[in-house]
Scaffold this active site. Structure first.
Site, PDB file in Angstrom:
ATOM      1  N   ASP A   1       0.836  -1.190   0.000  1.00  0.00           N
ATOM      2  CA  ASP A   1       0.000   0.000   0.000  1.00  0.00           C
ATOM      3  C   ASP A   1       0.878   1.251   0.000  1.00  0.00           C
ATOM      4  O   ASP A   1       1.854   1.343   0.751  1.00  0.00           O
ATOM      5  CB  ASP A   1      -0.885  -0.022   1.256  1.00  0.00           C
ATOM      6  CG  ASP A   1      -1.767   1.198   1.379  1.00  0.00           C
ATOM      7  OD1 ASP A   1      -2.661   1.362   0.531  1.00  0.00           O
ATOM      8  OD2 ASP A   1      -1.561   1.985   2.323  1.00  0.00           O
TER       9      ASP A   1
ATOM     10  N   GLU B   1       1.633  -0.501  -5.012  1.00  0.00           N
ATOM     11  CA  GLU B   1       0.684   0.563  -5.327  1.00  0.00           C
ATOM     12  C   GLU B   1       1.572   1.794  -5.526  1.00  0.00           C
ATOM     13  O   GLU B   1       2.031   2.390  -4.544  1.00  0.00           O
ATOM     14  CB  GLU B   1      -0.308   0.784  -4.196  1.00  0.00           C
ATOM     15  CG  GLU B   1      -1.333   1.857  -4.538  1.00  0.00           C
ATOM     16  CD  GLU B   1      -2.267   2.179  -3.387  1.00  0.00           C
ATOM     17  OE1 GLU B   1      -3.450   2.447  -3.649  1.00  0.00           O
ATOM     18  OE2 GLU B   1      -1.820   2.161  -2.222  1.00  0.00           O
TER      19      GLU B   1
END
Length: 734
Positions: free
Chosen positions: A343, A379
């Site tokens: 993330d 990401e």
């Protein structure tokens, strides 16, 4: 309590079959107490007196699995200098392998008095704090092996532990919303029918419920609020939180592996649940604030925030980096997971200020003999300066391709002048990945993910409808690149519903037949809706859970069929980028590996890309000679394909190209349904592709007539030559 010196390594609480070793890092601490809790909450304190290289440690021969514990760290409390030790706050071990309970947001969890950030609050927080749990690390893996599925053979399914299982009618009620529910045969069977090869689980590291959500009667559903990087989320365990969650998670992974499905974890190392300078003191902040967090250089009371959550993890400090690497190795070696999706991965590359793909974190990953061998998915953005880094990560990494998502959405909703970029995205985004030696699989392609509309909502809403989140519909992305197909939200209009169904098939077929690695959002194959909510981070409710009762089974069968087509034909999952040569083919020259065609069947010229038919294009894929293996290891040699895309509102007549490409073509996918059962198409014939649809054609050759060489056929033919071998006669038995 009997104590021995113990060892500084490994960090955390480690049961060896007899007793437990405890070790915790703090450079700033002056004294550390290990705090043990019994079932009634009675606390026993043990001073850690052994210190090696700022690691405080002890071995307790009487401590067994199931023991709850925490730490109290004595040291300087000068928040204006970034020093936040307070022994009145019970702290969670950063290396805790399991946690029991949750926090209740009592004021004692904060080291200051509300309204005065520089004050000190000496109320004891132990009764309101989650505890670490000593676990039994031993587990019968029964010969478990990582599937090690190649990227180009991978189909990812992004899922939420609770959301996928909470409403499934075949999962026992007590297992719904849990790791055990994920391991249930009904869930496994569904994924196998789809052809999924990897499940990417939204955060399962122990996270904290946000106080702002608790006050509203909501919950942090997504889980991007980590407090324990080694502990599986205790609320997802059906069997208890005294260490059973670890065993249950391992059992789920083993079951997945038995089914040939990899497990990838969505991990959040960029920040923690302790928030900014006004957040609670739960773990890192009270252990060694300046080691674990990035302070503002000229005012260390405050934190650098590249994540929008209040803090950023300090990837400049060796012990913070060690924690990340130890956590990654633990989940691979002890929990047997197969990869990670990071993330806001750009934050992990900010060793100093800018995003740097030569940062220490990337170097450590590349050199690590364990972590470097699993799937690594970034990401590739955060909210800091220069944070959007799609295409900018090191060669070892793959990336969520946000440009793919945006372009494919724009194409199918009919945006003009994007035909060229659409062609680039569905062929692997060579412009992003080829220059640094990466291959098409560096692109993790997706149209929808947990953050945003579902596929059904993407074709049903022009605007977000987030009122249930309690923020006045001001949260979530407003530019969704969506189209409601003619009506906003639920409708009885059959024509609108038909377009929506077709558009879902268009998006899913495009995704699954693009070069790169496809990722499906859980429930998209079932027509899942979130009622127009594009930010369900706080919706631990039926809004977010997969509604199995009203599943679109026809769509699920369609997705399964397209995945099967992808897996049966290596031309849709090439290992290298297309070269397109020869760009201009002369007579008799071999066909290129890819060619773009006008609706009239001729090769696309430079000026054609912006011509009036800019929403329709044909793509020829040369499959001849491409060899691969299927999921069973059987050899495959592929054939040629044509794909006709029509994102316009009206039908387009596509002319089948000349016989050089193939003598005939069969339609294997038609999202409109119009030509699904038609006869093979010959060169120069036309195929009408209705508006907002695509068709996939495969080179077709007539099946060979199988000659019957049986004795019965021979005798029958001899008795009646006119029958030939088509209708063998049974010889009479005398």
């Amino acid at each position: 309590m009997e104590t021995w010196p113990g060892s500084a390594y490994p960090l955390g609480a480690t049961f060896d079959g007899s007793g437990t070793n405890f070790a915790i890092f703090s450079e700033v601490a002056e004294r550390i107490e290990l705090c043990l809790f019994d079932e009634e909450g009675t606390e026993t304190k043990v001073d850690l007196v052994e210190i090696d290289a700022y690691v405080w440690h002890a071995y307790l021969p009487q401590v067994q699995p199931g023991q709850r514990y925490g730490y109290r760290v004595h040291g300087p409390y000068e928040p204006e200098k970034g020093l936040r030790c307070n022994p009145n706050k019970l702290l969670l071990d950063p290396y805790a392998k399991a946690t029991a309970g949750d926090i209740d947001w009592d004021p004692s969890l904060f080291s200051y008095t509300f309204g005065d950030p520089l004050s000190v609050n000496d109320d004891d927080s132990a009764a309101h704090m989650m505890k670490g749990v000593v676990i039994n690390p031993f587990f019968d893996w029964a010969g478990d092996r990582h599937p090690h599925i190649a990227y180009n053979d991978t189909v990812i399914y992004e899922a939420h532990v609770k959301g996928l299982t909470e409403l499934h009618p075949d999962v026992p009620e007590e297992q719904r919303g849990s790791y055990a529910g994920l391991a249930h045969p009904s869930i496994i069977d569904h994924l196998q029918r789809l052809g999924v090869t990897a499940i990417e689980l939204m955060p399962v590291h122990q996270f904290v419920q946000d106080s702002t959500l608790v006050e509203k009667g909501l919950r942090n559903y997504w889980g991007y609020n980590t407090i324990g990087f080694f502990a599986p989320q205790n609320s997802y365990a059906a069997t208890g939180d005294a260490g059973q969650q670890v065993q249950e998670f391992k059992g789920m992974v083993r079951t997945r592996h038995d089914a040939g499905i990899e497990v990838i974890l969505d991990v959040v190392y960029n920040h923690t649940a302790e928030g900014n300078h006004l957040g609670p003191t739960l773990s890192f902040k009270g252990i060694d604030n300046q080691a674990y967090y990035r302070p503002v250089d000229d005012d260390p009371q405050f934190y650098m925030d590249y994540t929008g959550t209040g803090n950023s993890f300090n990837v400049r400090h060796p012990h913070s980096l060690q924690l990340i690497m130890d956590s990654l190795r633990y989940w691979v070696t002890e929990m047997h997971v197969d990869g990670f999706r990071f993330d806001l991965a750009s934050t992990l590359a900010r060793e100093f200020y800018d995003v740097d793909k030569l940062s220490t974190f990337f170097e450590l990953v590349q050199q690590d003999p364990i972590v470097s061998q699993v799937k690594l998915i970034a990401e590739p953005w955060d909210i800091g300066p220069g944070g959007y880094q799609v295409g900018g990560f090191p060669p070892q990494w793959t990336e969520w391709n946000g440009k793919y998502r945006d372009t494919v959405r724009d194409f199918w909703r009919g945006e003009p002048s994007i035909l060229g970029e659409f062609a680039s995205r569905i062929t692997g985004s060579a412009d992003l990945y080829e220059s640094d030696g990466r291959r098409p699989v560096a692109s993790i392609n997706f149209v929808t993910a947990h953050d945003g509309f579902t596929m059904r909502d993407l074709v049903s809403y022009n605007e977000k409808h987030n009122d249930a989140n309690g923020e006045g519909n001001n949260d979530g992305e407003s530019n969704n690149r969506s189209w409601n197909s003619g009506a906003e939200g639920p409708t009885d209009d059959a024509a609108v519903e038909a377009i929506r169904s077709r558009q879902q098939r268009n998006f899913l077929a495009t995704l699954l037949l693009s070069q790169g690695v496809p990722m499906i959002l859980h429930g998209d194959e079932l027509g899942r809706t979130q009622q127009g909510n594009n930010n369900t981070y706080a919706q631990d409710s039926a809004i977010s859970w997969v509604d199995w009762e009203h599943a679109d089974l026809a769509l699920s069968e369609f997705v399964s069929g397209v995945v099967r087509l992808r897996m049966e034909h290596p031309t849709f999952r090439r290992r290298r980028f297309f070269d397109g040569r020869p760009v201009k083919r002369g007579e008799g020259e071999p066909l290129p590996d890819i060619q773009w065609l006008t609706p009239s069947g001729t090769e696309m010229e430079e000026e054609n890309w912006d011509a009036g038919f800019g929403r329709a294009v044909g793509m020829f894929l040369n499959g001849n000679g491409i060899a691969s293996r299927d999921a069973r290891g059987q050899g495959i040699v592929d054939v040629n394909f044509l794909i006709f895309f029509n994102a316009g509102d009206d039908g387009v007549d596509f002319t089948i190209p000349v016989a050089d490409y193939a003598d005939a073509w069969e339609i294997v996918v038609d999202t409109s349904g119009a030509g699904a059962d038609s006869e093979p198409k010959k060169p120069a014939e036309t195929l009408t592709v209705p508006g907002k649809s695509l068709a996939v054609l495969r080179a077709w050759t007539p099946p060979e007539i199988e000659i019957d060489h049986s004795v019965a056929a021979s005798l029958g033919s001899a008795a009646n030559p006119s029958l030939g071998t088509a209708s063998p006669q049974r010889p009479e038995v005398g």
